[in-house]
Design a protein around this motif. Structure first.
Motif, PDB file in Angstrom:
ATOM      1  N   UNK A 117     -55.963 -85.779  98.032  1.00  0.00           N
ATOM      2  CA  UNK A 117     -57.289 -85.063  98.101  1.00  0.00           C
ATOM      3  C   UNK A 117     -57.129 -83.742  97.290  1.00  0.00           C
ATOM      4  N   UNK A 118     -55.834 -83.161  97.389  1.00  0.00           N
ATOM      5  CA  UNK A 118     -55.477 -81.800  96.645  1.00  0.00           C
ATOM      6  C   UNK A 118     -55.066 -82.190  95.386  1.00  0.00           C
ATOM      7  N   UNK A 119     -54.950 -83.179  94.912  1.00  0.00           N
ATOM      8  CA  UNK A 119     -54.296 -83.572  93.581  1.00  0.00           C
ATOM      9  C   UNK A 119     -55.117 -82.808  92.456  1.00  0.00           C
ATOM     10  N   UNK A 120     -54.388 -82.123  91.543  1.00  0.00           N
ATOM     11  CA  UNK A 120     -55.023 -81.246  90.634  1.00  0.00           C
ATOM     12  C   UNK A 120     -56.164 -81.982  89.726  1.00  0.00           C
ATOM     13  N   UNK A 137     -46.555 -86.053  95.429  1.00  0.00           N
ATOM     14  CA  UNK A 137     -46.174 -87.373  95.272  1.00  0.00           C
ATOM     15  C   UNK A 137     -47.607 -87.833  94.419  1.00  0.00           C
ATOM     16  N   UNK A 138     -48.754 -87.414  94.954  1.00  0.00           N
ATOM     17  CA  UNK A 138     -49.915 -87.775  94.517  1.00  0.00           C
ATOM     18  C   UNK A 138     -50.039 -87.567  92.913  1.00  0.00           C
ATOM     19  N   UNK A 198     -60.921 -88.990  97.747  1.00  0.00           N
ATOM     20  CA  UNK A 198     -60.979 -87.848  96.804  1.00  0.00           C
ATOM     21  C   UNK A 198     -62.262 -87.712  96.315  1.00  0.00           C
ATOM     22  N   UNK A 199     -62.513 -86.460  95.531  1.00  0.00           N
ATOM     23  CA  UNK A 199     -63.737 -86.099  95.017  1.00  0.00           C
ATOM     24  C   UNK A 199     -63.955 -87.261  93.805  1.00  0.00           C
ATOM     25  N   UNK A 200     -65.067 -87.950  94.066  1.00  0.00           N
ATOM     26  CA  UNK A 200     -65.411 -89.065  93.102  1.00  0.00           C
ATOM     27  C   UNK A 200     -65.498 -90.308  93.933  1.00  0.00           C
ATOM     28  N   UNK A 201     -64.815 -90.390  95.217  1.00  0.00           N
ATOM     29  CA  UNK A 201     -65.130 -91.671  95.747  1.00  0.00           C
ATOM     30  C   UNK A 201     -65.995 -91.046  97.362  1.00  0.00           C
ATOM     31  N   UNK A 202     -66.881 -90.030  97.041  1.00  0.00           N
ATOM     32  CA  UNK A 202     -67.638 -89.611  97.981  1.00  0.00           C
ATOM     33  C   UNK A 202     -68.998 -89.704  97.743  1.00  0.00           C
ATOM     34  N   UNK A 203     -70.194 -89.857  98.450  1.00  0.00           N
ATOM     35  CA  UNK A 203     -71.519 -89.824  98.391  1.00  0.00           C
ATOM     36  C   UNK A 203     -71.885 -88.329  99.042  1.00  0.00           C
ATOM     37  N   UNK A 204     -72.239 -87.590  98.211  1.00  0.00           N
ATOM     38  CA  UNK A 204     -72.552 -86.135  98.749  1.00  0.00           C
ATOM     39  C   UNK A 204     -74.149 -85.695  98.558  1.00  0.00           C
ATOM     40  N   UNK A 205     -74.697 -85.363  99.484  1.00  0.00           N
ATOM     41  CA  UNK A 205     -75.961 -84.761  99.531  1.00  0.00           C
ATOM     42  C   UNK A 205     -76.160 -83.294  99.889  1.00  0.00           C
ATOM     43  N   UNK A 247     -61.310 -74.177  90.578  1.00  0.00           N
ATOM     44  CA  UNK A 247     -59.905 -73.587  91.037  1.00  0.00           C
ATOM     45  C   UNK A 247     -59.693 -73.922  92.464  1.00  0.00           C
ATOM     46  N   UNK A 248     -60.552 -74.268  93.410  1.00  0.00           N
ATOM     47  CA  UNK A 248     -60.142 -74.334  94.707  1.00  0.00           C
ATOM     48  C   UNK A 248     -59.190 -75.688  94.874  1.00  0.00           C
ATOM     49  N   UNK A 249     -58.338 -75.847  95.589  1.00  0.00           N
ATOM     50  CA  UNK A 249     -56.909 -76.809  95.585  1.00  0.00           C
ATOM     51  C   UNK A 249     -57.678 -78.282  96.439  1.00  0.00           C
ATOM     52  N   UNK A 250     -58.705 -78.014  97.413  1.00  0.00           N
ATOM     53  CA  UNK A 250     -59.203 -79.260  98.026  1.00  0.00           C
ATOM     54  C   UNK A 250     -60.185 -79.838  97.202  1.00  0.00           C
TER      55      UNK A 250
END
Length: 322
Positions: free
Chosen positions: A232-235, A277-278, A200-207, A242-245
């Motif tokens: 990954x798509x959980x709100x 479910x997520x 999910x967003x938060x467990x990725x290192x992004x550059x 806004x984007x779901x992913x």
């Protein structure tokens, strides 16, 4: 934890990689709860070469995930499968001198804080591509050979989390209703693959170039590949965007990239089920975290605040019901 006492044993461990005379500079605790201690430091060789590294050390916390040695094996297998993953420099058990199971890995530079990933102008160019990159990375995770990571567990995720809620013993009618709906409308199972469990967003290192590393393999298990896509798509992981992913892209971009990269063909109805479910799973985790505070297991404003997220997730579940 006294970090100074770790420097000597850590230098001995790293001598096998960098040669004798390696020095440990700037050892500091960056983050980590009771189950994991995470420290950043530099290993400086006798020749003066500096290697930025991360130490993860096991603890005795109530929320401990899988063994760190298994995490090390997973990161190595993930790297071999094409998943952006920090290189594992060393790993060992308590007998190595650090007093607990540990992993040392390379330090990957980049952003991990979701709200910055979603708003930082420096990442503006890559944000529109992140959903597609997530699809590609998830396809790589799901092709990790199961034989390379033995002893992974497989269980009925819906039943497992229902049991957790039942054990807590609190009344949550909306959550119970959603769990019953999920049980009645379960989609057919896909092939069993290595599931990250917390992608999910938060467990990725992004550059600026995109996803540089996938972190936190503590919850990995065998299961349906759509579990990772739905999580990954959980709100909650959109962090107000806004984007779901992950807050950075549309479903189509994720699905098309995942399928192009060799992932399982995505049934959108099944993906919606796994997203729902997520949400239910996250609601149960929030109940658990709030109970830790309320029962005195760990007094924390953060844990207490998670308690109010339960009703937010229940509301989201009710809105998702057809």
């Amino acid at each position: 934890m006294e970090l100074d006492r770790l420097a000597g044993p850590l230098a001995e461990v790293l001598a096998g990689r960098y040669g004798p005379g390696v020095r440990i500079n700037g050892l500091r605790r960056d983050s980590g709860g009771a189950s994991r201690v995470t420290c950043g430091f530099d290993a400086v060789t006798a020749a003066g070469e500096t290697h930025p590294l991360i130490l993860r050390l096991a603890g005795q916390g109530v929320m401990a995930g899988g063994p760190l040695l298994r995490e090390a094996a997973l990161m190595r297998a993930a790297g071999a499968a094409g998943v952006p993953s920090p290189e594992v420099i060393a790993a060992g058990d308590a007998a190595a001198g650090l007093g607990a199971e540990f992993v040392v890995m390379e330090r990957v530079e980049g952003e991990t804080i979701p709200r910055r990933i979603l708003r930082d102008p420096a990442l503006a160019d890559v944000r529109p591509r992140l959903a597609g990159q997530c699809g590609e990375v998830l396809a790589a995770i799901h092709r990790i050979p199961v034989a390379d990571v033995p002893q992974l567990e497989q269980s009925d995720q819906l039943e497992s989390w229902r049991t957790v809620l039942d054990t807590i013993g609190e009344p949550h009618p909306a959550l119970e209703f959603a769990l019953r709906w999920l049980a009645r409308n379960r989609p057919p199972a896909h092939r069993s693959v290595v599931v990250h469990g917390d992608f999910r967003n938060g467990n990725l290192i992004v550059g600026p170039d995109g996803i540089r590393a996938v972190l936190d393999w503590e919850l990995v298990h065998l299961g349906d590949p759509l579990e990772d896509l739905g999580w990954l798509c959980v709100k909650a992981w959109r962090f107000g965007a806004a984007p779901p992913v992950g807050g950075f892209g549309p479903y189509d971009q994720l699905i098309e990239a995942y399928e192009r990269a060799g992932g399982t063909e995505v049934d959108r109805v099944a993906l919606r089920w796994w997203e729902m479910f997520g949400v239910a799973r996250w609601a149960i985790i929030c109940v658990m975290q709030a109970r830790r505070h309320l029962t005195g297991g760990e007094r924390s404003v953060e844990l207490a605040a998670l308690g109010r997220r339960v009703v937010e997730n229940e509301w989201d579940l009710l809105r998702m019901l057809p």
